[in-house]
Structures are given as structure tokens and as C-alpha cells.
Design a protein around this motif. Structure first.
Motif, PDB file in Angstrom:
ATOM      1  N   LEU A   3      30.664  69.121  90.278  1.00 40.96           N
ATOM      2  CA  LEU A   3      30.410  70.010  89.163  1.00 40.96           C
ATOM      3  C   LEU A   3      31.211  69.509  87.967  1.00 40.96           C
ATOM      4  O   LEU A   3      32.433  69.374  88.047  1.00 40.96           O
ATOM      5  CB  LEU A   3      30.850  71.430  89.536  1.00 40.96           C
ATOM      6  CG  LEU A   3      30.684  72.520  88.522  1.00 40.96           C
ATOM      7  CD1 LEU A   3      29.209  72.739  88.194  1.00 40.96           C
ATOM      8  CD2 LEU A   3      31.282  73.815  89.051  1.00 40.96           C
ATOM      9  N   TYR A   4      30.521  69.194  86.864  1.00 42.60           N
ATOM     10  CA  TYR A   4      31.152  68.704  85.642  1.00 42.60           C
ATOM     11  C   TYR A   4      31.074  69.807  84.592  1.00 42.60           C
ATOM     12  O   TYR A   4      29.985  70.263  84.262  1.00 42.60           O
ATOM     13  CB  TYR A   4      30.448  67.453  85.120  1.00 42.60           C
ATOM     14  CG  TYR A   4      30.630  66.243  85.999  1.00 42.60           C
ATOM     15  CD1 TYR A   4      31.612  65.305  85.703  1.00 42.60           C
ATOM     16  CD2 TYR A   4      29.841  66.036  87.114  1.00 42.60           C
ATOM     17  CE1 TYR A   4      31.788  64.195  86.502  1.00 42.60           C
ATOM     18  CE2 TYR A   4      30.017  64.933  87.922  1.00 42.60           C
ATOM     19  CZ  TYR A   4      30.993  64.011  87.618  1.00 42.60           C
ATOM     20  OH  TYR A   4      31.181  62.910  88.411  1.00 42.60           O
ATOM     21  N   LEU A   5      32.226  70.219  84.085  1.00 44.71           N
ATOM     22  CA  LEU A   5      32.286  71.285  83.087  1.00 44.71           C
ATOM     23  C   LEU A   5      32.952  70.781  81.822  1.00 44.71           C
ATOM     24  O   LEU A   5      33.981  70.116  81.888  1.00 44.71           O
ATOM     25  CB  LEU A   5      33.092  72.479  83.608  1.00 44.71           C
ATOM     26  CG  LEU A   5      32.581  73.185  84.845  1.00 44.71           C
ATOM     27  CD1 LEU A   5      33.593  74.226  85.292  1.00 44.71           C
ATOM     28  CD2 LEU A   5      31.249  73.824  84.576  1.00 44.71           C
ATOM     29  N   HIS A   6      32.379  71.119  80.681  1.00 44.42           N
ATOM     30  CA  HIS A   6      33.027  70.915  79.388  1.00 44.42           C
ATOM     31  C   HIS A   6      33.433  72.296  78.909  1.00 44.42           C
ATOM     32  O   HIS A   6      32.587  73.178  78.752  1.00 44.42           O
ATOM     33  CB  HIS A   6      32.083  70.250  78.378  1.00 44.42           C
ATOM     34  CG  HIS A   6      31.783  68.837  78.720  1.00 44.42           C
ATOM     35  ND1 HIS A   6      32.621  67.806  78.375  1.00 44.42           N
ATOM     36  CD2 HIS A   6      30.760  68.281  79.391  1.00 44.42           C
ATOM     37  CE1 HIS A   6      32.108  66.677  78.809  1.00 44.42           C
ATOM     38  NE2 HIS A   6      30.975  66.941  79.437  1.00 44.42           N
ATOM     39  N   SER A   7      34.721  72.475  78.695  1.00 45.41           N
ATOM     40  CA  SER A   7      35.234  73.801  78.375  1.00 45.41           C
ATOM     41  C   SER A   7      36.149  73.743  77.163  1.00 45.41           C
ATOM     42  O   SER A   7      36.818  72.745  76.925  1.00 45.41           O
ATOM     43  CB  SER A   7      36.003  74.348  79.574  1.00 45.41           C
ATOM     44  OG  SER A   7      36.585  75.570  79.272  1.00 45.41           O
ATOM     45  N   ILE A   8      36.180  74.842  76.417  1.00 49.18           N
ATOM     46  CA  ILE A   8      37.095  74.909  75.280  1.00 49.18           C
ATOM     47  C   ILE A   8      38.456  75.452  75.709  1.00 49.18           C
ATOM     48  O   ILE A   8      39.420  75.324  74.981  1.00 49.18           O
ATOM     49  CB  ILE A   8      36.508  75.774  74.136  1.00 49.18           C
ATOM     50  CG1 ILE A   8      36.165  77.173  74.619  1.00 49.18           C
ATOM     51  CG2 ILE A   8      35.309  75.093  73.530  1.00 49.18           C
ATOM     52  CD1 ILE A   8      35.701  78.110  73.532  1.00 49.18           C
ATOM     53  N   THR A   9      38.516  76.031  76.921  1.00 50.96           N
ATOM     54  CA  THR A   9      39.800  76.508  77.436  1.00 50.96           C
ATOM     55  C   THR A   9      40.455  75.420  78.271  1.00 50.96           C
ATOM     56  O   THR A   9      39.775  74.599  78.882  1.00 50.96           O
ATOM     57  CB  THR A   9      39.614  77.772  78.305  1.00 50.96           C
ATOM     58  OG1 THR A   9      38.737  77.454  79.380  1.00 50.96           O
ATOM     59  CG2 THR A   9      39.076  78.923  77.508  1.00 50.96           C
ATOM     60  N   SER A  10      41.768  75.429  78.287  1.00 50.75           N
ATOM     61  CA  SER A  10      42.489  74.435  79.073  1.00 50.75           C
ATOM     62  C   SER A  10      43.238  75.068  80.241  1.00 50.75           C
ATOM     63  O   SER A  10      44.086  74.429  80.853  1.00 50.75           O
ATOM     64  CB  SER A  10      43.476  73.682  78.180  1.00 50.75           C
ATOM     65  OG  SER A  10      44.392  74.587  77.613  1.00 50.75           O
ATOM     66  N   ASP A  11      42.915  76.316  80.559  1.00 53.91           N
ATOM     67  CA  ASP A  11      43.562  77.023  81.654  1.00 53.91           C
ATOM     68  C   ASP A  11      42.745  76.831  82.934  1.00 53.91           C
ATOM     69  O   ASP A  11      41.614  77.309  83.043  1.00 53.91           O
ATOM     70  CB  ASP A  11      43.689  78.510  81.321  1.00 53.91           C
ATOM     71  CG  ASP A  11      44.455  79.280  82.364  1.00 53.91           C
ATOM     72  OD1 ASP A  11      45.183  78.654  83.159  1.00 53.91           O
ATOM     73  OD2 ASP A  11      44.321  80.525  82.387  1.00 53.91           O
ATOM     74  N   ARG A  12      43.320  76.131  83.886  1.00 57.17           N
ATOM     75  CA  ARG A  12      42.620  75.812  85.128  1.00 57.17           C
ATOM     76  C   ARG A  12      42.266  77.068  85.926  1.00 57.17           C
ATOM     77  O   ARG A  12      41.167  77.165  86.466  1.00 57.17           O
ATOM     78  CB  ARG A  12      43.484  74.867  85.962  1.00 57.17           C
ATOM     79  CG  ARG A  12      42.854  74.460  87.257  1.00 57.17           C
ATOM     80  CD  ARG A  12      43.708  73.436  87.949  1.00 57.17           C
ATOM     81  NE  ARG A  12      43.344  73.340  89.349  1.00 57.17           N
ATOM     82  CZ  ARG A  12      43.963  72.599  90.220  1.00 57.17           C
ATOM     83  NH1 ARG A  12      44.996  71.877  89.851  1.00 57.17           N
ATOM     84  NH2 ARG A  12      43.577  72.560  91.463  1.00 57.17           N
ATOM     85  N   GLN A  13      43.169  78.022  85.993  1.00 56.89           N
ATOM     86  CA  GLN A  13      42.901  79.244  86.754  1.00 56.89           C
ATOM     87  C   GLN A  13      41.747  80.034  86.162  1.00 56.89           C
ATOM     88  O   GLN A  13      40.914  80.576  86.895  1.00 56.89           O
ATOM     89  CB  GLN A  13      44.148  80.123  86.820  1.00 56.89           C
ATOM     90  CG  GLN A  13      45.212  79.583  87.731  1.00 56.89           C
ATOM     91  CD  GLN A  13      46.400  80.511  87.813  1.00 56.89           C
ATOM     92  OE1 GLN A  13      46.625  81.331  86.932  1.00 56.89           O
ATOM     93  NE2 GLN A  13      47.168  80.389  88.879  1.00 56.89           N
ATOM     94  N   GLU A  14      41.673  80.072  84.855  1.00 61.93           N
ATOM     95  CA  GLU A  14      40.585  80.792  84.194  1.00 61.93           C
ATOM     96  C   GLU A  14      39.236  80.133  84.489  1.00 61.93           C
ATOM     97  O   GLU A  14      38.248  80.817  84.778  1.00 61.93           O
ATOM     98  CB  GLU A  14      40.823  80.834  82.680  1.00 61.93           C
ATOM     99  CG  GLU A  14      39.783  81.604  81.914  1.00 61.93           C
ATOM    100  CD  GLU A  14      40.059  81.611  80.424  1.00 61.93           C
ATOM    101  OE1 GLU A  14      39.108  81.874  79.671  1.00 61.93           O
ATOM    102  OE2 GLU A  14      41.208  81.343  80.007  1.00 61.93           O
TER     103      GLU A  14
END
Length: 104
Positions: free
Chosen positions: A34-45
């Protein structure tokens, strides 16, 4: 039940999540990633969002999900993610097994 339909629903649910720009599913060497591009850098979130979407995609099915963190670069997160059927008896075979479904 087709696992591809569950994956498509899962990816579309992830795309709708706030904070996730794109979600993509690729199979490499027989293992789904699974490849995700995210604006958050919080792994738990991010892992909570993955878990929440997986539960919604599996609703009404007898499946489990497993997510394992692989790596993160810049804003891209890579997880090994799979949906699988639990390894348990789902019917009585009539052999009086000690782990029979009737004893639950």
C-alpha cells in the motif's frame, strides 16, 4: 466475495480520507503493498486511518487485515497490507473434534 472488490473499496475509502492525497495498491513478488501520499507526518494517525478504512471495507465479510510498516520517504508511506480469511473451522465435520464450531 472477491478480494479485488474489497481492495477497490478500501483504496476508494482511503482516497476520501482527509490528509491522504493519494492511495495506491501494488503487488510486488506476490505481496500486496500500500503506497500512500499524505500531508501528515504522524505515523500513528496514518495507521489509524488505514485501520478505520480496512474495517469499513471488510464490513459484513469474515476477513481480517494485517498492516506492517515498510518505509517512509518525504510524504510517501509504504505498508505491506493484506486481507485474509481467518484460519479457523467454520462448520462441523461430524468427527467430534475438540475445537468444533458447535462448542462456541
Amino acid at each position: 466475495m472477491d478480494i479485488n472488490e474489497i481492495w477497490q473499496r478500501f483504496i476508494s475509502l482511503l482516497d476520501e480520507e482527509p490528509g491522504i492525497v493519494t492511495a495506491e495498491w501494488r503487488i510486488s513478488a506476490g505481496i500486496p503493498f500500500l503506497y500512500l501520499h499524505s500531508i501528515t507526518s504522524d505515523r500513528q494517525e496514518i495507521e489509524q486511518k488505514i485501520k478505520r478504512c480496512a474495517v469499513r471495507a471488510m464490513r459484513g465479510k469474515r476477513l481480517n487485515a494485517e498492516t506492517i510498516f515498510v518505509r517512509a520517504e518525504n510524504e510517501q508511506w509504504v505498508y505491506r497490507h493484506r486481507f485474509y480469511v481467518p484460519q479457523e473451522k467454520m462448520f462441523c465435520c461430524g468427527n467430534l473434534c475438540s475445537d468444533c464450531i458447535r462448542f462456541r
